[in-house]
Write a protein that holds these residues in place. Sequence first.
Motif, PDB file in Angstrom:
ATOM      1  N   ASN A  53      -1.139  -5.406 -11.837  1.00  0.00           N
ATOM      2  CA  ASN A  53      -0.421  -4.351 -11.107  1.00  0.00           C
ATOM      3  C   ASN A  53      -1.312  -3.147 -10.839  1.00  0.00           C
ATOM      4  O   ASN A  53      -1.264  -2.563  -9.746  1.00  0.00           O
ATOM      5  N   ILE A  54      -2.122  -2.778 -11.807  1.00  0.00           N
ATOM      6  CA  ILE A  54      -3.061  -1.663 -11.620  1.00  0.00           C
ATOM      7  C   ILE A  54      -4.058  -1.995 -10.508  1.00  0.00           C
ATOM      8  O   ILE A  54      -4.342  -1.164  -9.636  1.00  0.00           O
ATOM      9  N   LEU A  55      -4.573  -3.221 -10.534  1.00  0.00           N
ATOM     10  CA  LEU A  55      -5.532  -3.637  -9.509  1.00  0.00           C
ATOM     11  C   LEU A  55      -4.894  -3.706  -8.123  1.00  0.00           C
ATOM     12  O   LEU A  55      -5.530  -3.340  -7.128  1.00  0.00           O
ATOM     13  N   LEU A  56      -3.643  -4.146  -8.053  1.00  0.00           N
ATOM     14  CA  LEU A  56      -2.937  -4.155  -6.759  1.00  0.00           C
ATOM     15  C   LEU A  56      -2.851  -2.753  -6.184  1.00  0.00           C
ATOM     16  O   LEU A  56      -3.120  -2.540  -5.005  1.00  0.00           O
ATOM     17  N   LYS A  57      -2.463  -1.800  -7.034  1.00  0.00           N
ATOM     18  CA  LYS A  57      -2.342  -0.404  -6.577  1.00  0.00           C
ATOM     19  C   LYS A  57      -3.680   0.148  -6.108  1.00  0.00           C
ATOM     20  O   LYS A  57      -3.730   1.014  -5.236  1.00  0.00           O
ATOM     21  N   ALA A  58      -4.776  -0.369  -6.686  1.00  0.00           N
ATOM     22  CA  ALA A  58      -6.125   0.078  -6.306  1.00  0.00           C
ATOM     23  C   ALA A  58      -6.653  -0.692  -5.094  1.00  0.00           C
ATOM     24  O   ALA A  58      -7.772  -0.442  -4.645  1.00  0.00           O
ATOM     25  N   GLY A  59      -5.865  -1.638  -4.586  1.00  0.00           N
ATOM     26  CA  GLY A  59      -6.285  -2.400  -3.422  1.00  0.00           C
ATOM     27  C   GLY A  59      -7.243  -3.542  -3.730  1.00  0.00           C
ATOM     28  O   GLY A  59      -7.850  -4.111  -2.822  1.00  0.00           O
ATOM     29  N   LYS A  60      -7.380  -3.877  -4.993  1.00  0.00           N
ATOM     30  CA  LYS A  60      -8.291  -4.955  -5.403  1.00  0.00           C
ATOM     31  C   LYS A  60      -7.495  -6.253  -5.525  1.00  0.00           C
ATOM     32  O   LYS A  60      -7.181  -6.722  -6.622  1.00  0.00           O
TER      33      LYS A  60
ATOM     34  N   PRO B  84       7.106 -12.450 -14.832  1.00  0.00           N
ATOM     35  CA  PRO B  84       6.317 -11.414 -14.155  1.00  0.00           C
ATOM     36  C   PRO B  84       5.001 -11.912 -13.561  1.00  0.00           C
ATOM     37  O   PRO B  84       4.510 -11.350 -12.574  1.00  0.00           O
ATOM     38  N   ALA B  85       4.430 -12.967 -14.132  1.00  0.00           N
ATOM     39  CA  ALA B  85       3.196 -13.527 -13.559  1.00  0.00           C
ATOM     40  C   ALA B  85       3.470 -14.038 -12.152  1.00  0.00           C
ATOM     41  O   ALA B  85       2.659 -13.835 -11.228  1.00  0.00           O
ATOM     42  N   TYR B  86       4.612 -14.686 -11.973  1.00  0.00           N
ATOM     43  CA  TYR B  86       4.970 -15.242 -10.668  1.00  0.00           C
ATOM     44  C   TYR B  86       5.349 -14.137  -9.669  1.00  0.00           C
ATOM     45  O   TYR B  86       5.066 -14.259  -8.484  1.00  0.00           O
ATOM     46  N   VAL B  87       5.959 -13.062 -10.162  1.00  0.00           N
ATOM     47  CA  VAL B  87       6.251 -11.925  -9.283  1.00  0.00           C
ATOM     48  C   VAL B  87       4.941 -11.353  -8.757  1.00  0.00           C
ATOM     49  O   VAL B  87       4.799 -11.081  -7.554  1.00  0.00           O
ATOM     50  N   GLY B  88       3.971 -11.185  -9.642  1.00  0.00           N
ATOM     51  CA  GLY B  88       2.662 -10.673  -9.226  1.00  0.00           C
ATOM     52  C   GLY B  88       1.981 -11.579  -8.228  1.00  0.00           C
ATOM     53  O   GLY B  88       1.428 -11.119  -7.216  1.00  0.00           O
ATOM     54  N   LEU B  89       2.022 -12.881  -8.493  1.00  0.00           N
ATOM     55  CA  LEU B  89       1.423 -13.832  -7.554  1.00  0.00           C
ATOM     56  C   LEU B  89       2.131 -13.766  -6.203  1.00  0.00           C
ATOM     57  O   LEU B  89       1.489 -13.830  -5.148  1.00  0.00           O
ATOM     58  N   SER B  90       3.443 -13.609  -6.220  1.00  0.00           N
ATOM     59  CA  SER B  90       4.194 -13.480  -4.979  1.00  0.00           C
ATOM     60  C   SER B  90       3.745 -12.251  -4.186  1.00  0.00           C
ATOM     61  O   SER B  90       3.562 -12.320  -2.969  1.00  0.00           O
ATOM     62  N   LEU B  91       3.548 -11.144  -4.880  1.00  0.00           N
ATOM     63  CA  LEU B  91       3.092  -9.921  -4.210  1.00  0.00           C
ATOM     64  C   LEU B  91       1.713 -10.128  -3.583  1.00  0.00           C
ATOM     65  O   LEU B  91       1.477  -9.736  -2.435  1.00  0.00           O
ATOM     66  N   VAL B  92       0.805 -10.728  -4.333  1.00  0.00           N
ATOM     67  CA  VAL B  92      -0.553 -10.950  -3.829  1.00  0.00           C
ATOM     68  C   VAL B  92      -0.514 -11.795  -2.561  1.00  0.00           C
ATOM     69  O   VAL B  92      -1.135 -11.451  -1.547  1.00  0.00           O
ATOM     70  N   TYR B  93       0.217 -12.901  -2.606  1.00  0.00           N
ATOM     71  CA  TYR B  93       0.248 -13.771  -1.434  1.00  0.00           C
ATOM     72  C   TYR B  93       0.995 -13.131  -0.269  1.00  0.00           C
ATOM     73  O   TYR B  93       0.669 -13.385   0.899  1.00  0.00           O
ATOM     74  N   GLY B  94       1.964 -12.281  -0.568  1.00  0.00           N
ATOM     75  CA  GLY B  94       2.624 -11.528   0.495  1.00  0.00           C
ATOM     76  C   GLY B  94       1.648 -10.589   1.188  1.00  0.00           C
ATOM     77  O   GLY B  94       1.617 -10.494   2.417  1.00  0.00           O
TER      78      GLY B  94
ATOM     79  N   ASP C 226       0.523 -14.777   3.369  1.00  0.00           N
ATOM     80  CA  ASP C 226       0.862 -16.179   3.117  1.00  0.00           C
ATOM     81  C   ASP C 226       2.309 -16.186   2.615  1.00  0.00           C
ATOM     82  O   ASP C 226       2.576 -16.281   1.420  1.00  0.00           O
ATOM     83  N   ASP C 227       3.226 -16.076   3.573  1.00  0.00           N
ATOM     84  CA  ASP C 227       4.635 -15.938   3.220  1.00  0.00           C
ATOM     85  C   ASP C 227       5.204 -17.166   2.522  1.00  0.00           C
ATOM     86  O   ASP C 227       6.081 -17.039   1.662  1.00  0.00           O
ATOM     87  N   GLU C 228       4.718 -18.332   2.869  1.00  0.00           N
ATOM     88  CA  GLU C 228       5.226 -19.553   2.243  1.00  0.00           C
ATOM     89  C   GLU C 228       4.898 -19.587   0.746  1.00  0.00           C
ATOM     90  O   GLU C 228       5.769 -19.854  -0.089  1.00  0.00           O
ATOM     91  N   THR C 229       3.653 -19.292   0.408  1.00  0.00           N
ATOM     92  CA  THR C 229       3.254 -19.279  -0.998  1.00  0.00           C
ATOM     93  C   THR C 229       3.923 -18.129  -1.733  1.00  0.00           C
ATOM     94  O   THR C 229       4.389 -18.288  -2.867  1.00  0.00           O
ATOM     95  N   SER C 230       4.011 -16.980  -1.084  1.00  0.00           N
ATOM     96  CA  SER C 230       4.682 -15.826  -1.675  1.00  0.00           C
ATOM     97  C   SER C 230       6.128 -16.167  -2.023  1.00  0.00           C
ATOM     98  O   SER C 230       6.600 -15.880  -3.128  1.00  0.00           O
ATOM     99  N   SER C 231       6.814 -16.793  -1.099  1.00  0.00           N
ATOM    100  CA  SER C 231       8.211 -17.177  -1.318  1.00  0.00           C
ATOM    101  C   SER C 231       8.339 -18.193  -2.449  1.00  0.00           C
ATOM    102  O   SER C 231       9.245 -18.098  -3.285  1.00  0.00           O
ATOM    103  N   MET C 232       7.417 -19.142  -2.506  1.00  0.00           N
ATOM    104  CA  MET C 232       7.442 -20.157  -3.556  1.00  0.00           C
ATOM    105  C   MET C 232       7.333 -19.510  -4.941  1.00  0.00           C
ATOM    106  O   MET C 232       8.094 -19.834  -5.853  1.00  0.00           O
ATOM    107  N   TYR C 233       6.397 -18.569  -5.090  1.00  0.00           N
ATOM    108  CA  TYR C 233       6.221 -17.899  -6.377  1.00  0.00           C
ATOM    109  C   TYR C 233       7.420 -17.010  -6.718  1.00  0.00           C
ATOM    110  O   TYR C 233       7.830 -16.936  -7.884  1.00  0.00           O
TER     111      TYR C 233
END
Length: 82
Positions: A20-27, A47-57, A61-68
Amino acid sequence: MPMEQNTWLDTPANHVNNGNILLKAGKIDDALREFSRAKELDENYPPAYVGLSLVYGIKDDDETSSMYMKKAINLFKERLNK
């Protein structure tokens, strides 16, 4: 079966927090690595899957995001029904 943890910092919660920290930093790629590690350590940690969903969103990659996200929701539901 959850993967063996290497150190006391190598926990799903810590990796999700770092992600989550890295997402906020754009990494985004670094965040992906952290969320993936959390999932490796505990494949039933929502929460791991929520994070993966955010990354793919973010990667459009909406399909992978939705799957996670569906996986995260199902795991949360399982916990509530126990």
